[in-house]
Scaffold this active site. Structure first.
Site, PDB file in Angstrom:
ATOM      1  N   GLN A 128      17.799   5.374  15.388  1.00 14.07           N
ATOM      2  CA  GLN A 128      17.000   6.519  15.827  1.00 14.07           C
ATOM      3  C   GLN A 128      16.968   6.584  17.361  1.00 14.07           C
ATOM      4  OE1 GLN A 128      12.518   6.518  15.477  1.00 14.07           O
ATOM      5  NE2 GLN A 128      13.011   8.065  13.957  1.00 14.07           N
ATOM      6  N   GLY A 129      17.651   7.577  17.912  1.00 14.94           N
ATOM      7  CA  GLY A 129      17.703   7.728  19.370  1.00 14.94           C
ATOM      8  C   GLY A 129      16.737   8.791  19.844  1.00 14.94           C
ATOM      9  N   SER A 131      13.330   7.812  21.783  1.00 19.83           N
ATOM     10  CA  SER A 131      12.677   7.392  23.029  1.00 19.83           C
ATOM     11  C   SER A 131      13.676   7.313  24.183  1.00 19.83           C
ATOM     12  CB  SER A 131      12.034   6.025  22.857  1.00 19.83           C
ATOM     13  OG  SER A 131      11.131   6.044  21.793  1.00 19.83           O
ATOM     14  N   SER A 163      16.316   0.674  17.815  1.00 19.12           N
ATOM     15  CA  SER A 163      16.437  -0.457  16.888  1.00 19.12           C
ATOM     16  C   SER A 163      17.745  -0.358  16.114  1.00 19.12           C
ATOM     17  CB  SER A 163      15.269  -0.466  15.896  1.00 19.12           C
ATOM     18  OG  SER A 163      14.048  -0.489  16.587  1.00 19.12           O
ATOM     19  N   GLU A 246       7.116  10.462   3.680  1.00 20.17           N
ATOM     20  CA  GLU A 246       6.598   9.124   3.376  1.00 20.17           C
ATOM     21  C   GLU A 246       5.409   9.201   2.427  1.00 20.17           C
ATOM     22  OE1 GLU A 246       5.939   7.674   7.259  1.00 20.17           O
ATOM     23  OE2 GLU A 246       7.914   6.758   7.388  1.00 20.17           O
TER      24      GLU A 246
END
Ligand SMILES: Cc1cc2nc3c(=O)[nH]c(=O)nc-3n(C[C@H](O)[C@H](O)[C@H](O)COP(=O)(O)OP(=O)(O)OC[C@H]3O[C@@H](n4cnc5c(N)ncnc54)[C@H](O)[C@@H]3O)c2cc1C
Lengths: 382, 292
Positions: A128-129, A131, A163, A246
């Protein structure tokens, strides 16, 4: 109000337990945390087993290749896999829990067909890019620039705290396509292949001494327009849509794990004499009450979500209480194990990793802002 | 699993909220709406409902900070089949045995540390009035040695139910502290803006809500499971939500919070009183530790 399984749920739970009882002993030993290729292989092999058994993407809709399970069944799945000591979702996290669901909701038929099956089968890993060095809590301030050039976007900028970047095949990337629009309206969501020319991954060492995340440097990376999800400049909405996916189950397995850890600590404390310390004993008792209640809050949110489509009570309330309770748990653990806490080991690793829980996925301060402004309706300051 | 309020439970909640909102209903009214007969079986003139419904009702009573021997009267009727006003009184580990509102009671249900129970006619209880901190909850100090009781499965139920219903009162009270703090923070202005726009105030309020919400589901779940240790955990969290919430509510009110006229002190004093009622903190913690 009802806490017990329905007949179907009990049946689902029983079959899952049987399968876990049969499958888990066949798994190889978990790799060393610093062995990234080994971790990737382990996590994807587990995902493949889930896929073959029909448990992959348990909460994904059937038309996206998932099982289309109810939120209650999803919760049972998370509870039982954790209780049985099954592997954590690990490197499959972003693919299964964020990028995948986003594509399932917002993607074209072609995009769904291209991207979803490899996630479910454990063949492709996502990161996940979002930030950036200048855009953390204020994510919408992101500046990584994408300029349209024919059938591609040319992307230049940098991402941080990504991450699993080292082992990822794809990156769900948020870029700025309109620098003149208000900050939430000029953002676009792109699927970036991690092996594209111009992508440089520089691992960042965390305070635990491991490399859990990385910096991404993007230098005129060409990303096909076909990899854009949703419309240009609609990336903020596209991204936020997933959160409802979710349906209250985020951190469910971690809550089960914490309950187990409190019991484990009580056992250690009884064995080493720490139990005689009234204060420590009572802190463990308090933590037991909190995690039991947090598990009930998960069940509550999931039940509300099953009925209304959105979780009740607010995920922020849960995130706030859970991350802080979990940090306290490892501080109490350090007191239970004494000098061991200063040596590398399972409890000290947990304590170090735990420091990220009040930062990652929205800091505790941001959660409090959300609770105060969106739930309690307090005014924004000037 | 369907851990949410049913339609009937929602209606019950709404109905009770109506009776108690912005007013102190008389004992007669509370009796008429069935607050004390909720769990009494239908053939005996009750409503035949369960602990979850009782908890929802007591949450509303707590939100309204109702006075009177609510918990004891309900438990006496539901568990012991006793009519009349009653209060459950725990013999504490230290300090005096205090009976709230003794002259209005018919029975005193005296619970010893080992959960043995003495059911005493209130008129026979030897006690002297004591000056209570909470102006709405007068106290009598028991003289002499508390008479011994006996232990039966029912006496354990009395102890557990009293703890749970008191926790429900605290949950309601905790929600009330959030509502009062937020209402004041929206209207009181300093530095040219509502104090609720200051982040320090916002974060106090957010934490108050987080504690109250967690305690609320804990109390609901304990009502569904009926488990004694889960009840102890729920009481622990509910006490914290109420006491801590009332303290923060007072802080948000500034100097106004320190006055007699503002109702804030009454919230705190009641939270302190209910914290000692049912099982207190020490008892809850030891009960939780035993299960670990
Ligand atoms: C272990 C880990 C994994 C991560 N993985 C990823 C990933 O895979 N992909 C990704 O995109 N990101 C990831 N992140 C990034 C994470 O989302 C950010 O760290 C987080 O959003 C906070 O941003 P920041 O680090 O820039 O801190 P900042 O936003 O600079 O915050 C610094 C401090 O200021 C406070 N603050 C900031 N704004 C406010 C405000 N409005 N009110 C009150 N206080 C405020 C914060 O609470 C914090 O205490 C990860 C982070 C961690 C720790």
């Amino acid at each position: 109000m009802q806490l017990s399984d329905t007949t179907e749920e009990a049946d689902f739970r029983r079959r899952l337990r049987e399968w876990l009882g049969k499958t888990l002993p066949e798994l190889p030993a978990a790799p060393d945390p610093s062995d990234w290729p080994g971790r990737r292989a382990f996590d994807t092999a587990w995902q493949r087993r889930l896929f073959d058994a029909g448990y992959a993407g348990i909460h994904w809709p059937v038309d996206a290749g998932g099982r289309g399970a109810t939120p209650s069944e999803h919760l049972i799945f998370l509870e039982e896999t954790e209780l049985a000591g099954a592997p954590y979702v690990g490197a499959n996290f972003v693919g299964l829990l964020h990028a995948g669901p986003t594509i399932a909701t917002e993607g074209t038929p072609e995009q769904r067909a291209r991207f979803l099956p490899p996630v479910l089968r454990g063949e492709e890993i996502w990161c996940q890019g979002f930030s950036e060095p200048g855009a953390g809590s204020d994510l919408a301030a992101l500046r990584t620039r994408a300029v349209r050039d024919g059938d591609a976007y040319v992307v230049t900028g940098s991402k941080i705290w990504t991450s699993h970047a080292e082992v990822a095949d794809w990156c769900e990337l948020l870029v700025r396509t309109d620098p003149d629009a208000p900050k939430h309206r000029g953002i676009t969501w792109l699927a970036m292949p991690m092996d594209a020319p111009g992508v440089t991954v520089r691992p960042l060492k965390t305070l635990a001494g491991t490399t859990e995340f990385a910096e991404l440097f993007l230098d005129e990376v060409r990303i096909p327009v076909a990899n854009r999800l949703g419309a240009e400049n609609d990336g903020w909405r596209v991204t936020m849509v997933t959160l409802s996916f979710e349906r209250g189950t985020a951190f469910a397995s971690e809550t089960v794990a914490c309950q187990r850890e409190v019991r484990e600590l009580a056992r250690v404390a009884r064995a080493n004499g720490a139990w005689e310390d009234l204060e420590l004993r009572r802190e463990l008792a308090t933590l037991a009450a909190e995690f039991a209640a947090l598990w009930r809050l998960v069940q509550w949110n999931v039940s509300e979500a099953a009925a209304n489509g959105v979780p009740g009570a607010g995920g922020s309330v849960f995130k706030l209480r859970f991350s802080e309770a979990r940090q306290r748990l490892y501080d109490v653990a350090a007191r239970v194990v004494g000098g061991e806490a200063l040596l590398e080991g399972a409890w000290s690793a947990q304590r170090l990793q735990g420091l990220s829980y009040t930062i990652a996925a929205g800091t505790s301060q941001i959660q409090r802002n959300i609770v105060a402004q969106r739930i309690l309706g307090l005014p924004r300051g000037r | 699993m369907e851990f949410r309020l049913t339609e009937d439970q929602h209606s019950l909640q709404r109905a009770l909220r109506q009776v108690v909102t912005d007013r102190q209903p008389s004992w007669q009214e509370l009796t008429e709406v069935g607050l004390f007969q909720l769990r009494v079986p239908e053939p005996e003139g009750g409503l035949g409902l369960g602990l979850p419904e009782a908890v929802l009702a007591f949450e509303e009573a707590g939100r309204a900070v109702l006075a009177g021997p609510l918990v004891g009267t309900e438990v006496a009727a539901a568990v012991l089949g006793l009519d009349g006003r009653a209060e459950v009184v725990r013999v504490p580990a230290r300090g005096p045995v205090l009976v709230p509102e003794l002259p209005t009671l018919d029975h005193v249900l005296l619970l010893h540390p080992d959960d043995s129970l003495a059911v005493l006619p209130a008129a026979a209880v030897d006690a002297a009035p004591a000056a209570a901190v909470d102006p709405d909850r007068p106290l009598w100090r028991l003289d002499g040695t508390p008479p011994p009781g006996e232990r039966t499965p029912e006496t354990r139920r009395v102890a557990a139910d009293a703890t749970l219903l008191t926790a429900a009162l605290q949950v309601g009270l905790a929600s009330r502290t959030v509502a009062e703090a937020v209402a004041y923070a929206r209207t009181r202005e300093q530095f040219g803006q509502p104090i609720g726009a200051f982040q320090a105030v916002q974060h106090l309020c957010a934490d108050m809500l987080a504690r109250a919400e967690l305690a609320r589901v804990a109390v609901y779940a304990a009502a569904v499971s009926g488990d004694e240790v889960e009840i102890a955990g729920a009481k622990l969290l509910a006490d914290d939500a109420a006491v801590h919430g009332a303290r923060d509510c007072l802080q948000v009110h500034g100097g106004m919070g320190f006055t007699w006229e503002a109702r804030v002190h009454r919230l705190l004093k009641r939270a302190w009183a209910w914290e000692q009622a049912g099982a207190d903190r020490e008892r809850c913690l030891e009960s939780l530790a035993t299960r670990l």
